[in-house]
Each structure stands twice: as structure tokens, then as C-alpha cells.
Design a protein around this motif. Structure first.
Motif, PDB file in Angstrom:
ATOM      1  N   VAL A  19      28.212  21.146  50.916  1.00 14.22           N
ATOM      2  CA  VAL A  19      28.662  20.203  49.899  1.00 14.22           C
ATOM      3  C   VAL A  19      27.711  20.333  48.711  1.00 14.22           C
ATOM      4  CG1 VAL A  19      29.641  18.570  51.575  1.00 14.22           C
ATOM      5  CG2 VAL A  19      27.293  18.275  50.781  1.00 14.22           C
ATOM      6  N   VAL A  20      28.140  19.815  47.568  1.00 10.93           N
ATOM      7  CA  VAL A  20      27.307  19.868  46.370  1.00 10.93           C
ATOM      8  C   VAL A  20      26.728  18.494  46.096  1.00 10.93           C
ATOM      9  CG1 VAL A  20      27.278  20.278  43.874  1.00 10.93           C
ATOM     10  CG2 VAL A  20      28.658  21.726  45.352  1.00 10.93           C
ATOM     11  N   ALA A  21      25.452  18.476  45.744  1.00  5.06           N
ATOM     12  CA  ALA A  21      24.780  17.248  45.309  1.00  5.06           C
ATOM     13  C   ALA A  21      24.275  17.483  43.889  1.00  5.06           C
ATOM     14  CB  ALA A  21      23.616  16.910  46.233  1.00  5.06           C
ATOM     15  N   ASP A  22      24.558  16.547  43.006  1.00  3.55           N
ATOM     16  CA  ASP A  22      24.041  16.600  41.642  1.00  3.55           C
ATOM     17  C   ASP A  22      22.930  15.575  41.528  1.00  3.55           C
ATOM     18  OD1 ASP A  22      25.799  18.489  40.255  1.00  3.55           O
ATOM     19  OD2 ASP A  22      27.376  17.041  40.709  1.00  3.55           O
ATOM     20  N   PHE A  23      21.702  16.043  41.281  1.00  2.00           N
ATOM     21  CA  PHE A  23      20.603  15.110  41.071  1.00  2.00           C
ATOM     22  C   PHE A  23      19.494  15.773  40.290  1.00  2.00           C
ATOM     23  CE2 PHE A  23      19.429  17.202  44.945  1.00  2.00           C
ATOM     24  CZ  PHE A  23      18.048  17.194  45.003  1.00  2.00           C
ATOM     25  N   ASP A  24      18.756  14.965  39.577  1.00  2.00           N
ATOM     26  CA  ASP A  24      17.659  15.454  38.738  1.00  2.00           C
ATOM     27  C   ASP A  24      18.093  16.614  37.847  1.00  2.00           C
ATOM     28  OD1 ASP A  24      15.912  13.538  39.664  1.00  2.00           O
ATOM     29  OD2 ASP A  24      14.869  14.873  41.049  1.00  2.00           O
ATOM     30  N   GLY A  25      19.346  16.579  37.387  1.00  2.00           N
ATOM     31  CA  GLY A  25      19.838  17.616  36.489  1.00  2.00           C
ATOM     32  C   GLY A  25      20.146  18.939  37.146  1.00  2.00           C
ATOM     33  N   ARG A  26      20.219  18.977  38.462  1.00  2.00           N
ATOM     34  CA  ARG A  26      20.490  20.223  39.194  1.00  2.00           C
ATOM     35  C   ARG A  26      21.712  20.054  40.076  1.00  2.00           C
ATOM     36  NH1 ARG A  26      15.202  22.938  39.704  1.00  2.00           N
ATOM     37  NH2 ARG A  26      16.053  24.666  40.889  1.00  2.00           N
ATOM     38  N   ARG A  27      22.452  21.149  40.248  1.00  5.13           N
ATOM     39  CA  ARG A  27      23.525  21.213  41.251  1.00  5.13           C
ATOM     40  C   ARG A  27      22.934  21.950  42.440  1.00  5.13           C
ATOM     41  NH1 ARG A  27      28.938  20.648  40.502  1.00  5.13           N
ATOM     42  NH2 ARG A  27      29.335  22.492  41.757  1.00  5.13           N
ATOM     43  N   VAL A  28      22.881  21.255  43.561  1.00  6.60           N
ATOM     44  CA  VAL A  28      22.270  21.808  44.771  1.00  6.60           C
ATOM     45  C   VAL A  28      23.317  21.838  45.880  1.00  6.60           C
ATOM     46  CG1 VAL A  28      20.455  21.455  46.488  1.00  6.60           C
ATOM     47  CG2 VAL A  28      19.995  20.960  44.080  1.00  6.60           C
ATOM     48  N   ALA A  29      23.403  22.967  46.566  1.00  2.18           N
ATOM     49  CA  ALA A  29      24.272  23.086  47.737  1.00  2.18           C
ATOM     50  C   ALA A  29      23.487  22.624  48.958  1.00  2.18           C
ATOM     51  CB  ALA A  29      24.739  24.523  47.920  1.00  2.18           C
ATOM     52  N   ILE A  30      24.026  21.630  49.647  1.00  2.00           N
ATOM     53  CA  ILE A  30      23.447  21.156  50.902  1.00  2.00           C
ATOM     54  C   ILE A  30      24.277  21.817  52.000  1.00  2.00           C
ATOM     55  CG2 ILE A  30      22.763  19.157  52.262  1.00  2.00           C
ATOM     56  CD1 ILE A  30      21.565  19.288  49.362  1.00  2.00           C
ATOM     57  N   VAL A  31      23.633  22.645  52.796  1.00  2.00           N
ATOM     58  CA  VAL A  31      24.350  23.536  53.713  1.00  2.00           C
ATOM     59  C   VAL A  31      23.919  23.292  55.152  1.00  2.00           C
ATOM     60  CG1 VAL A  31      24.912  25.947  54.219  1.00  2.00           C
ATOM     61  CG2 VAL A  31      24.269  25.288  51.878  1.00  2.00           C
ATOM     62  N   ARG A  32      24.912  23.151  56.041  1.00  2.00           N
ATOM     63  CA  ARG A  32      24.613  23.145  57.480  1.00  2.00           C
ATOM     64  C   ARG A  32      25.024  24.511  58.026  1.00  2.00           C
ATOM     65  NH1 ARG A  32      25.189  18.119  61.142  1.00  2.00           N
ATOM     66  NH2 ARG A  32      26.862  17.626  59.697  1.00  2.00           N
ATOM     67  N   ASP A  33      24.051  25.210  58.634  1.00  2.00           N
ATOM     68  CA  ASP A  33      24.330  26.560  59.135  1.00  2.00           C
ATOM     69  C   ASP A  33      24.931  26.507  60.535  1.00  2.00           C
ATOM     70  OD1 ASP A  33      22.222  26.346  61.027  1.00  2.00           O
ATOM     71  OD2 ASP A  33      20.810  27.447  59.781  1.00  2.00           O
TER      72      ASP A  33
END
Length: 105
Positions: A19-33
């Protein structure tokens, strides 16, 4: 390293995927492997400027849906062409069911 911020809960994540999280001006992918480990990487493919969260997770890698570049979720290193530049890997801390992320620059 920035402060840890709650970005989602474990229930918000697919069993295997991102899923994507937008925080602190960044788009970060949070990934469960595939092993159930949770990772956080910059969401943008370094080759084609598209969302990695839309790609397929296999083992401990994520594949960009557009051209097939693969990235190691632990190191950010590209493991499949055409990407040659790594993605930034961020710090993850699980607290109960909360997924907390600290940006790595």
C-alpha cells in the motif's frame, strides 16, 4: 533518520503486497513480503517514475509493473533490469498492530 510515524496497521496491508503511505512529503510503499515481514521503500521506481506499490511482490522483492524492474526490499538494490539505481529503504518498527516508519533521509 526522522521520527517514527504510524502510517497504517497490519490489517491495512494485504497478506502479500503493498500500500502507499503519504507522509512528510514522501510517497512510501509499505510492503508485506512472502514471509510476512513488513518493509518500507520509496514508492517511485528509479527507472520509470511509476508507483512500485502497484507491482507484484515475490519473496523479498517487488517488481515494477511497467517495465519489470525488481528491487530487493531489504536493501533497495535493483535485482532486475532495466533499473540500475536503488530505491531508498526506510526504517520500520511494528508496535502491536501499528506499522511505524522513520524516513531514511
Amino acid at each position: 533518520m526522522s521520527e517514527y510515524v504510524k502510517v497504517c496497521t497490519l490489517d491495512d496491508l494485504p497478506e502479500v503486497g503493498a500500500v502507499v503511505a503519504d507522509f512528510d512529503g514522501r510517497r512510501v510503499a509499505i510492503v508485506r513480503d512472502s514471509l510476512g515481514e513488513v518493509h518500507a521503500i520509496d514508492d517511485t521506481c528509479t527507472h520509470a517514475n511509476v508507483s512500485l506499490a502497484e507491482g507484484e511482490v515475490e519473496g523479498c522483492t517487488i517488481e515494477c509493473w511497467l517495465h519489470g524492474s525488481r528491487f530487493d526490499l531489504n536493501t533497495g538494490a535493483p535485482t532486475g533490469l532495466p533499473a540500475t539505481v536503488p530505491v531508498v529503504v526506510h526504517f520500520v518498527k511494528i508496535d502491536g498492530s501499528d506499522v511505524n516508519v522513520a524516513l531514511n533521509n
